[in-house]
Design a protein around this motif. Structure first.
Motif, PDB file in Angstrom:
ATOM      1  N   TYR A   1      -2.985   0.436  -4.122  1.00  0.00           N
ATOM      2  CA  TYR A   1      -2.940  -0.917  -3.581  1.00  0.00           C
ATOM      3  C   TYR A   1      -2.310  -1.822  -4.631  1.00  0.00           C
ATOM      4  CZ  TYR A   1      -6.419   1.076  -0.437  1.00  0.00           C
ATOM      5  OH  TYR A   1      -7.083   1.868   0.471  1.00  0.00           O
TER       6      TYR A   1
ATOM      7  N   MET B   1      -6.772  -8.766  -1.380  1.00  0.00           N
ATOM      8  CA  MET B   1      -6.749  -8.021  -0.125  1.00  0.00           C
ATOM      9  C   MET B   1      -7.347  -8.916   0.947  1.00  0.00           C
ATOM     10  SD  MET B   1      -8.314  -4.263   0.827  1.00  0.00           S
ATOM     11  CE  MET B   1      -7.132  -3.358  -0.152  1.00  0.00           C
TER      12      MET B   1
ATOM     13  N   ARG C   1      -0.580  -8.330  -3.052  1.00  0.00           N
ATOM     14  CA  ARG C   1      -1.400  -8.832  -1.950  1.00  0.00           C
ATOM     15  C   ARG C   1      -1.326  -7.834  -0.795  1.00  0.00           C
ATOM     16  NH1 ARG C   1      -3.717 -13.477  -0.073  1.00  0.00           N
ATOM     17  NH2 ARG C   1      -3.564 -13.824   2.163  1.00  0.00           N
ATOM     18  N   VAL C   2      -2.484  -7.366  -0.344  1.00  0.00           N
ATOM     19  CA  VAL C   2      -2.545  -6.353   0.707  1.00  0.00           C
ATOM     20  C   VAL C   2      -3.034  -6.997   1.998  1.00  0.00           C
ATOM     21  CG1 VAL C   2      -3.673  -4.216   1.434  1.00  0.00           C
ATOM     22  CG2 VAL C   2      -2.932  -4.490  -0.947  1.00  0.00           C
ATOM     23  N   ASN C   3      -2.328  -6.676   3.103  1.00  0.00           N
ATOM     24  CA  ASN C   3      -2.749  -7.187   4.406  1.00  0.00           C
ATOM     25  C   ASN C   3      -3.078  -6.023   5.338  1.00  0.00           C
ATOM     26  OD1 ASN C   3      -0.329  -6.344   5.836  1.00  0.00           O
ATOM     27  ND2 ASN C   3       0.722  -8.049   4.845  1.00  0.00           N
ATOM     28  N   SER C   4      -3.670  -6.334   6.475  1.00  0.00           N
ATOM     29  CA  SER C   4      -4.159  -5.290   7.371  1.00  0.00           C
ATOM     30  C   SER C   4      -3.040  -4.431   7.945  1.00  0.00           C
ATOM     31  CB  SER C   4      -5.002  -5.891   8.493  1.00  0.00           C
ATOM     32  OG  SER C   4      -4.219  -6.744   9.300  1.00  0.00           O
TER      33      SER C   4
ATOM     34  N   VAL D   1      -2.406  -1.642   5.537  1.00  0.00           N
ATOM     35  CA  VAL D   1      -3.476  -0.649   5.548  1.00  0.00           C
ATOM     36  C   VAL D   1      -3.395   0.185   6.828  1.00  0.00           C
ATOM     37  CG1 VAL D   1      -5.974  -0.285   5.427  1.00  0.00           C
ATOM     38  CG2 VAL D   1      -4.912  -2.113   4.077  1.00  0.00           C
TER      39      VAL D   1
ATOM     40  N   LEU E   1      -3.670  -4.317  -7.773  1.00  0.00           N
ATOM     41  CA  LEU E   1      -4.156  -5.179  -6.696  1.00  0.00           C
ATOM     42  C   LEU E   1      -4.416  -6.595  -7.191  1.00  0.00           C
ATOM     43  CD1 LEU E   1      -5.152  -5.355  -3.730  1.00  0.00           C
ATOM     44  CD2 LEU E   1      -7.436  -4.877  -4.627  1.00  0.00           C
TER      45      LEU E   1
ATOM     46  N   VAL F   1       0.861  -1.170   0.000  1.00  0.00           N
ATOM     47  CA  VAL F   1       0.000   0.000   0.000  1.00  0.00           C
ATOM     48  C   VAL F   1       0.902   1.224   0.000  1.00  0.00           C
ATOM     49  CG1 VAL F   1      -1.784   1.299   1.217  1.00  0.00           C
ATOM     50  CG2 VAL F   1      -1.801  -1.198   1.298  1.00  0.00           C
TER      51      VAL F   1
ATOM     52  N   CYS G   1      -8.734  -6.437   6.397  1.00  0.00           N
ATOM     53  CA  CYS G   1      -8.415  -5.053   6.029  1.00  0.00           C
ATOM     54  C   CYS G   1      -9.633  -4.142   6.177  1.00  0.00           C
ATOM     55  CB  CYS G   1      -7.901  -4.974   4.592  1.00  0.00           C
ATOM     56  SG  CYS G   1      -6.279  -5.723   4.360  1.00  0.00           S
TER      57      CYS G   1
END
Length: 129
Positions: free
Chosen positions: A17, A55, A20-23, A26, A52, A2, A59
């Protein structure tokens, strides 16, 4: 991944984004926005989901916190770049619960279309000689 930054004038906040987005990513973005003291009331959020891949479900909570923070700072509009509609990760649903007032939202298929909107909404200012 991010990426989160604002232009010098504080009119456009950009969150990109990628992969692979993780919490935790964020949450770091949320902390970055909290430190941005120069966002102007009426700013626009450019949310770019071009890169992206996925996610994580957890998140949703920090995304909601970002929306609440943006709302408290006077956001006027959101421009979302979502080239693949299947990657729309539920921002509209989350927004229903976290923005204090209706916020104009535009969804664009690519960054070029988003930039057209932003240039129309915030034309560049020219410095006087």
């Amino acid at each position: 991944m991010v990426s989160c930054n604002a232009d010098d004038a504080g009119q456009i906040l950009t969150i990109s984004y990628g992969r692979r987005v993780n919490s935790s990513q964020v949450e770091e973005c949320l902390r970055s926005i909290e430190r941005m003291g120069h966002l102007q009331r009426g700013f626009v959020l450019l949310s770019d989901l071009t890169q992206l891949e996925s996610m994580d479900e957890d998140c949703a909570t920090p995304l909601g916190a970002i929306m609440e923070l943006c709302s408290s700072r006077g956001i006027s509009a959101i421009v979302r770049v979502i080239p693949d509609p299947s990657k729309d990760i539920g921002f509209n649903l989350i927004a229903l619960f976290h923005f204090q007032k209706p916020v104009r939202t535009y969804t664009c298929p690519n960054l070029a279309e988003a930039m057209k909107y932003l240039l129309a909404e915030f034309p560049p200012t020219t410095a006087e000689p």
